[in-house]
Design a protein around this motif. Structure first.
Motif, PDB file in Angstrom:
ATOM      1  N   SER A 175      62.019  24.865  34.613  1.00 23.77           N
ATOM      2  CA  SER A 175      62.850  25.039  35.898  1.00 23.77           C
ATOM      3  C   SER A 175      64.106  24.284  35.596  1.00 23.77           C
ATOM      4  O   SER A 175      64.153  23.164  36.224  1.00 23.77           O
ATOM      5  N   PRO A 176      65.186  24.824  35.220  1.00 26.72           N
ATOM      6  CA  PRO A 176      66.396  24.217  35.006  1.00 26.72           C
ATOM      7  C   PRO A 176      67.057  23.687  36.125  1.00 26.72           C
ATOM      8  O   PRO A 176      67.215  24.360  37.240  1.00 26.72           O
ATOM      9  N   VAL A 177      67.577  22.523  36.066  1.00 30.46           N
ATOM     10  CA  VAL A 177      68.150  21.767  37.300  1.00 30.46           C
ATOM     11  C   VAL A 177      69.284  22.510  37.889  1.00 30.46           C
ATOM     12  O   VAL A 177      69.486  22.614  39.261  1.00 30.46           O
ATOM     13  N   ASP A 178      70.200  23.452  37.050  1.00 31.44           N
ATOM     14  CA  ASP A 178      71.123  24.224  38.077  1.00 31.44           C
ATOM     15  C   ASP A 178      70.474  25.393  38.613  1.00 31.44           C
ATOM     16  O   ASP A 178      70.963  25.748  39.745  1.00 31.44           O
ATOM     17  N   TRP A 179      69.359  26.013  38.254  1.00 30.41           N
ATOM     18  CA  TRP A 179      68.647  26.928  38.875  1.00 30.41           C
ATOM     19  C   TRP A 179      67.924  26.459  40.280  1.00 30.41           C
ATOM     20  O   TRP A 179      68.254  26.971  41.539  1.00 30.41           O
ATOM     21  N   VAL A 180      67.445  25.389  40.385  1.00 28.97           N
ATOM     22  CA  VAL A 180      66.836  24.433  41.249  1.00 28.97           C
ATOM     23  C   VAL A 180      67.894  24.019  42.349  1.00 28.97           C
ATOM     24  O   VAL A 180      67.449  24.454  43.471  1.00 28.97           O
ATOM     25  N   SER A 181      69.034  23.597  41.764  1.00 25.12           N
ATOM     26  CA  SER A 181      70.113  23.075  42.723  1.00 25.12           C
ATOM     27  C   SER A 181      70.414  24.439  43.476  1.00 25.12           C
ATOM     28  O   SER A 181      70.946  24.275  44.790  1.00 25.12           O
ATOM     29  N   ARG A 182      70.697  25.382  42.845  1.00 26.89           N
ATOM     30  CA  ARG A 182      71.194  26.632  43.367  1.00 26.89           C
ATOM     31  C   ARG A 182      70.340  27.087  44.500  1.00 26.89           C
ATOM     32  O   ARG A 182      70.705  27.476  45.599  1.00 26.89           O
ATOM     33  N   LEU A 183      68.922  27.142  44.378  1.00 20.70           N
ATOM     34  CA  LEU A 183      67.901  27.434  45.315  1.00 20.70           C
ATOM     35  C   LEU A 183      68.068  26.531  46.582  1.00 20.70           C
ATOM     36  O   LEU A 183      67.876  26.781  47.750  1.00 20.70           O
ATOM     37  N   VAL A 184      68.079  25.026  46.530  1.00 17.25           N
ATOM     38  CA  VAL A 184      68.114  23.972  47.701  1.00 17.25           C
ATOM     39  C   VAL A 184      69.378  24.703  48.395  1.00 17.25           C
ATOM     40  O   VAL A 184      69.100  24.589  49.491  1.00 17.25           O
ATOM     41  N   VAL A 185      70.779  24.672  47.869  1.00 17.13           N
ATOM     42  CA  VAL A 185      71.615  24.822  48.601  1.00 17.13           C
ATOM     43  C   VAL A 185      71.630  26.109  49.276  1.00 17.13           C
ATOM     44  O   VAL A 185      71.932  26.325  50.429  1.00 17.13           O
ATOM     45  N   ALA A 186      71.192  27.162  48.690  1.00 14.33           N
ATOM     46  CA  ALA A 186      70.741  28.517  49.322  1.00 14.33           C
ATOM     47  C   ALA A 186      69.980  28.377  50.581  1.00 14.33           C
ATOM     48  O   ALA A 186      70.141  28.943  51.390  1.00 14.33           O
ATOM     49  N   LEU A 187      68.782  27.776  50.243  1.00 12.70           N
ATOM     50  CA  LEU A 187      67.924  27.908  51.375  1.00 12.70           C
ATOM     51  C   LEU A 187      68.152  26.862  52.638  1.00 12.70           C
ATOM     52  O   LEU A 187      67.977  27.200  53.610  1.00 12.70           O
ATOM     53  N   CYS A 188      68.864  25.677  52.202  1.00 16.63           N
ATOM     54  CA  CYS A 188      69.348  24.886  53.073  1.00 16.63           C
ATOM     55  C   CYS A 188      70.339  25.549  54.216  1.00 16.63           C
ATOM     56  O   CYS A 188      70.689  25.315  55.132  1.00 16.63           O
ATOM     57  N   GLY A 189      71.159  26.425  53.460  1.00 18.71           N
ATOM     58  CA  GLY A 189      72.146  27.132  54.336  1.00 18.71           C
ATOM     59  C   GLY A 189      71.775  28.366  54.894  1.00 18.71           C
ATOM     60  O   GLY A 189      72.763  29.133  55.339  1.00 18.71           O
ATOM     61  N   THR A 190      70.391  28.841  54.858  1.00 14.13           N
ATOM     62  CA  THR A 190      69.925  29.788  55.621  1.00 14.13           C
ATOM     63  C   THR A 190      69.107  29.576  56.715  1.00 14.13           C
ATOM     64  O   THR A 190      68.007  28.933  56.621  1.00 14.13           O
ATOM     65  N   ASP A 191      69.601  30.103  57.871  1.00  7.62           N
ATOM     66  CA  ASP A 191      68.693  29.753  59.189  1.00  7.62           C
ATOM     67  C   ASP A 191      67.223  30.118  59.099  1.00  7.62           C
ATOM     68  O   ASP A 191      66.374  29.653  59.603  1.00  7.62           O
ATOM     69  N   ARG A 192      67.099  31.336  58.629  1.00  7.92           N
ATOM     70  CA  ARG A 192      65.485  31.880  58.489  1.00  7.92           C
ATOM     71  C   ARG A 192      64.851  31.177  57.586  1.00  7.92           C
ATOM     72  O   ARG A 192      63.446  31.381  57.697  1.00  7.92           O
ATOM     73  N   ALA A 193      65.148  30.082  56.989  1.00  9.78           N
ATOM     74  CA  ALA A 193      64.564  29.407  56.216  1.00  9.78           C
ATOM     75  C   ALA A 193      63.777  28.197  56.758  1.00  9.78           C
ATOM     76  O   ALA A 193      62.759  27.669  56.392  1.00  9.78           O
ATOM     77  N   HIS A 194      64.492  27.928  58.009  1.00  6.63           N
ATOM     78  CA  HIS A 194      63.775  26.751  58.812  1.00  6.63           C
ATOM     79  C   HIS A 194      62.300  27.249  59.265  1.00  6.63           C
ATOM     80  O   HIS A 194      61.988  28.143  59.809  1.00  6.63           O
ATOM     81  N   GLY A 195      61.461  26.138  59.258  1.00  9.24           N
ATOM     82  CA  GLY A 195      60.206  26.272  59.474  1.00  9.24           C
ATOM     83  C   GLY A 195      59.530  26.602  58.503  1.00  9.24           C
ATOM     84  O   GLY A 195      57.996  27.127  58.660  1.00  9.24           O
TER      85      GLY A 195
END
Length: 356
Positions: A227-247
């Motif tokens: 699970s490469p760090v660039d892929w994981v960081s991209r997922l983190v930023v995408a999910l943190c910036g998506t309102d529907r990810a809350h909860g």
């Protein structure tokens, strides 16, 4: 700050994943307020600069703010006015910092991993900021299936227990309506898929390097996930910036695994001559070599006496991220090609020995 330039408070920015998050957040236009330990402003700036290692382009560096704070201290080691000022203008908290130690008991890790999470939740609630918590698969019980937002099955070990406790604090805060939160649970995070930049503290990558150096490969009954760090960081930023990810909670690991045997095979394909040894004999050989070499000793002392396993999360099937992000969900690179490319980059960088 202009409303279209969010301020993100980031912890753990001097770590392997946290520094990648700092770069990605700044590149997308956030002002990134990085909480960094250090006695002076110069020391803090130097620590962050070393962690970023020239990866942030000059045009984005003005978006990085370095602020004092120590997760191990009560209220982050800040007086009341400074603690309040820490959250000024913040619209999002990305809590990636933690003390990672698999041998210390719960109480030794409580301050940095649990109490600091409480303090940051209080800060986010006061500022009506969203909360993105980078938890860990160490917080997830072995029998848990799916990606539950609230963890109820207990875990063992001091580190796992602290991450479990903090994970629960975040999920309860969201369920009580105190703030909007998303929980992200990475597993092992491996080298950057493009540069090969790796985590010097990662045991898997250490075992690969030791095997190439000694010409000895352990025979292991385990699988690995890359699970490469660039892929994981991209997922983190995408999910943190998506309102529907809350909860919701997300397990940030590659879905596909490889058998351990693929690693010695890839090393041989890269030109290394290896002798296969049962794990107890291989471990003894590494311990012997470590008596003469401090670099090998560091890996040797991290090797368990019991059989070595790199992936025992057979019940973990990461699906939530793809469901939430849809067509914007990035797929990780092919595991076989990633392993081959990473070994090649380590050879070029001198992180693997020359092929005999």
């Amino acid at each position: 700050m202009p409303p279209d330039r969010p301020v993100t408070l980031l912890t753990g920015a001097t770590g392997f994943l946290g520094s990648a998050l700092a770069v990605r957040l700044a590149e997308q236009g956030d002002t990134v307020r990085c909480l960094v330990r250090g006695a002076t402003a110069e020391e803090r700036a130097a620590r962050l600069r070393a962690a970023l290692d020239g990866r942030l382009a000059e045009e984005h560096r003005h978006r990085i703010e370095v602020v004092p704070g120590d997760l191990a201290e009560e209220r982050l080691g800040l007086p009341p006015a400074a603690f309040e000022a820490l959250g000024r203008g913040v619209s999002r908290v990305v809590h990636c910092g933690a003390r990672v130690n698999m041998t210390l008991p719960y109480q030794s890790l409580y301050g940095a991993n649990v109490r600091a999470t409480e303090d940051l939740l209080e800060l986010a609630e006061a500022r009506a900021a969203s909360f993105c918590y980078v938890s860990s698969l160490a917080a997830v019980g072995r029998g848990v299936t799916g990606e539950p937002f609230e963890l109820t099955a207990p875990v063992s070990g001091g580190y796992g227990l602290t991450k479990w406790s903090a994970d629960r604090l975040v999920s309860v805060a969201h369920q009580e309506g105190r703030l909007r939160a998303v929980v992200l649970r990475p597993g092992r995070i491996t080298a950057h898929s493009g540069t090969g930049r790796s985590n010097p503290d990662d045991l898997l990558e250490g075992v690969i390097r030791v095997s190439a150096r000694l010409g000895l490969a352990p025979v292991l009954d385990t699988r690995i996930r890359l699970s490469p760090v660039d892929w994981v960081s991209r997922l983190v930023v995408a999910l943190c910036g998506t309102d529907r990810a809350h909860g919701q909670a997300y397990h940030l690991i590659a879905a596909r695994t490889l058998p351990w045997a693929a690693v010695p095979a890839a090393l041989r394909a890269a030109g290394y001559r290896l002798t296969d040894l049962p794990y107890p004999r291989w471990r003894s050989a590494v311990l012997d070599a470590g008596r003469e070499d401090p670099a090998l000793a560091r890996i040797a002392h991290a090797l368990p006496g019991t059989p070595l396993s790199f992936d025992d999360r057979t019940a973990c099937e990461p699906r939530n991220a793809a469901r939430t992000l849809g067509g914007d969900h990035p797929e990780p690179p092919s595991a076989e090609r990633l392993l081959e490319a990473t070994l090649g980059r380590w050879q070029l960088a001198g992180e693997l020995p020359r092929v005999p």
